[in-house]
Write a protein that holds these residues in place. Structure first.
Motif, mmCIF file in Angstrom:
data_model
loop_
_atom_site.group_PDB
_atom_site.id
_atom_site.type_symbol
_atom_site.label_atom_id
_atom_site.label_comp_id
_atom_site.label_asym_id
_atom_site.label_seq_id
_atom_site.Cartn_x
_atom_site.Cartn_y
_atom_site.Cartn_z
ATOM 1 N N ARG A 52 3.305 -5.060 -25.599
ATOM 2 C CA ARG A 52 2.554 -4.526 -24.459
ATOM 3 C C ARG A 52 3.435 -3.614 -23.610
ATOM 4 O O ARG A 52 2.993 -2.552 -23.138
ATOM 5 N N ARG A 77 2.765 0.451 -22.934
ATOM 6 C CA ARG A 77 2.629 1.002 -21.586
ATOM 7 C C ARG A 77 3.697 2.044 -21.274
ATOM 8 O O ARG A 77 3.474 2.939 -20.453
ATOM 9 N N ALA A 134 -7.271 -5.004 -33.209
ATOM 10 C CA ALA A 134 -6.865 -6.029 -32.250
ATOM 11 C C ALA A 134 -7.934 -6.197 -31.181
ATOM 12 O O ALA A 134 -8.640 -5.237 -30.822
ATOM 13 N N ASP A 135 -8.042 -7.411 -30.659
ATOM 14 C CA ASP A 135 -8.989 -7.654 -29.572
ATOM 15 C C ASP A 135 -8.603 -6.867 -28.324
ATOM 16 O O ASP A 135 -9.475 -6.436 -27.558
ATOM 17 N N ASP A 136 -7.314 -6.684 -28.107
ATOM 18 C CA ASP A 136 -6.807 -5.948 -26.953
ATOM 19 C C ASP A 136 -6.559 -4.498 -27.369
ATOM 20 O O ASP A 136 -5.615 -4.218 -28.111
ATOM 21 N N GLU A 144 -5.148 -2.101 -25.971
ATOM 22 C CA GLU A 144 -3.850 -1.578 -25.548
ATOM 23 C C GLU A 144 -2.791 -1.726 -26.632
ATOM 24 O O GLU A 144 -1.900 -0.888 -26.755
ATOM 25 N N CYS A 148 -3.587 -2.283 -30.005
ATOM 26 C CA CYS A 148 -4.278 -2.255 -31.292
ATOM 27 C C CYS A 148 -3.580 -1.276 -32.236
ATOM 28 O O CYS A 148 -3.525 -0.065 -31.953
#
Length: 361
Positions: free
Chosen positions: A169, A173, A237-239, A241, A243
């Motif tokens: 993550r 970012r 991916a579920d997220d 950000e 994926c």
């Protein structure tokens, strides 16, 4: 399995050629000239196959280890073309005490690699090396390594830190809104998802990555074993950000949009080098991938910088922590099932949760 060296000087090949000629003459006496010729051609084919299937990095290891062996022989006055019990034990002792070019000792793991490769090189040059003598040298190496540990001396870099979800993550970012940033994000997120080594993304072509309604499939063709050559399935991916599928499609779409339709060709490198001015410089090599992963993790503020192996370790340890089956992890990452290295990566987490003494009192 270590294969014979593929490139030798004429002087190095002389004992091998003499032995081969003697063998052909024995075949001729036993089976006739025509059969001996066919058997010799089969031997040549076997040599060619061994050379073909030996990875480049293994060939490099042989060459490096032979240079270590020759430095040892020059240092001790021992002949290069002898692989006796005493010479091999002296070799491992020398490596641990002073074998590196700066005069310090090798880590036991490096000494073990050099011992194995030097024996292969000796045999490839026609030197008889007994399996018992090699085993005694390895036993000496293991015993001396224990002595180092007892003395409180730990050598080598140790195992690389594994990537984790928080780190992914942070990487996502920190990637800038540029082609380089999109490339970096795709490199890390996809590499983590199939437990990549540095040579894996470096060897990928665009056509090796295919989209699927549930995600993407990465055809990993750079593996060293039948297990590591695989089609790795990566789901959305579920997220979003983090994926890997979305990151890959965004990166490739931007590459084509900014640098032309030629990059839509399936024969182009999957991951490209990009200079500081945004120019595409061609495909990334394994060293470039390793440097990129370190730089990407440092930019994201990861506490300990990742190496080229961090994505591979991270998939095994994180998947284990999330309760994934060991066989499924092995298949995804290209390990043999019950691989010792994979189990070692898992032990990072299992040592506390799957602990023999836990909950007994």
């Amino acid at each position: 399995m270590l294969s014979p060296p593929t490139e030798e000087s004429p002087s190095a090949l002389a004992p091998v050629r003499t032995e081969r000629q003697n063998l052909i003459e024995r075949w001729a006496a036993r089976h006739g000239v025509d059969a001996a010729r066919r058997l010799a051609e089969a031997e040549d084919l076997a040599d060619a196959v061994a050379a073909e299937i030996t990875p480049d990095n293994t060939v490099d290891t042989y060459a490096k280890s032979w240079r270590v062996w020759t430095r040892f022989c020059n240092s001790t006055g021992l002949p290069e073309r002898e692989g006796s019990r005493g010479a091999l034990v002296a070799f491992v002792t020398w490596m641990l005490r002073e074998g590196r070019q700066n005069g310090t000792g090798y880590a036991p793991s490096s000494a073990s690699t050099h011992l194995a490769a030097a024996v292969v090189e000796l045999r490839g040059r026609g030197v008889k090396v007994s399996g018992d003598d090699q085993a005694e040298a390895r036993a000496a190496l293991d015993g001396l390594a224990v002595k180092l540990l007892q003395a409180g001396e730990r050598r080598g870099r140790g195992q690389a830190v594994g990537a984790d979800i928080d780190g992914l993550r942070a990487v996502a970012r920190a990637c800038p809104d540029t082609l380089t940033g999109d490339r970096d994000k795709a490199l890390v997120l996809t590499g983590f998802s199939y437990a990549s080594r540095s040579q894996d993304p470096a060897g990928l072509l665009a056509g090796d990555v295919t989209l699927h309604p549930r995600g993407m499939v990465v055809a990993v063709l750079t593996g060293k074993t039948k297990h590591s050559v695989r089609n790795a399935k990566i789901r959305y991916a579920d997220d979003p950000e983090v994926c890997p599928v979305r990151a890959w499609t965004a990166y490739r779409a931007r590459l084509v949009a900014e640098h032309g339709e030629q990059w839509a060709d399936l024969s182009t490198p999957a991951f490209v080098g990009i200079d500081r001015w945004g120019h595409v410089t061609g495909g990334m090599g394994p060293d470039a991938v390793t440097r990129a992963i370190k730089r990407i993790s440092q930019r994201a503020g990861v506490p300990i910088a990742w190496t080229g192996h961090s994505l591979r370790i991270g998939l095994a340890s994180t998947a284990r922590r999330k309760g994934r089956d060991g066989i499924a992890i092995a298949d995804q990452g290209g390990w043999a099932r019950h691989s010792r290295s994979m189990l070692g990566y898992m032990q990072i987490d299992d040592g506390w949760d799957d602990n023999a003494s836990a909950g007994l009192t």
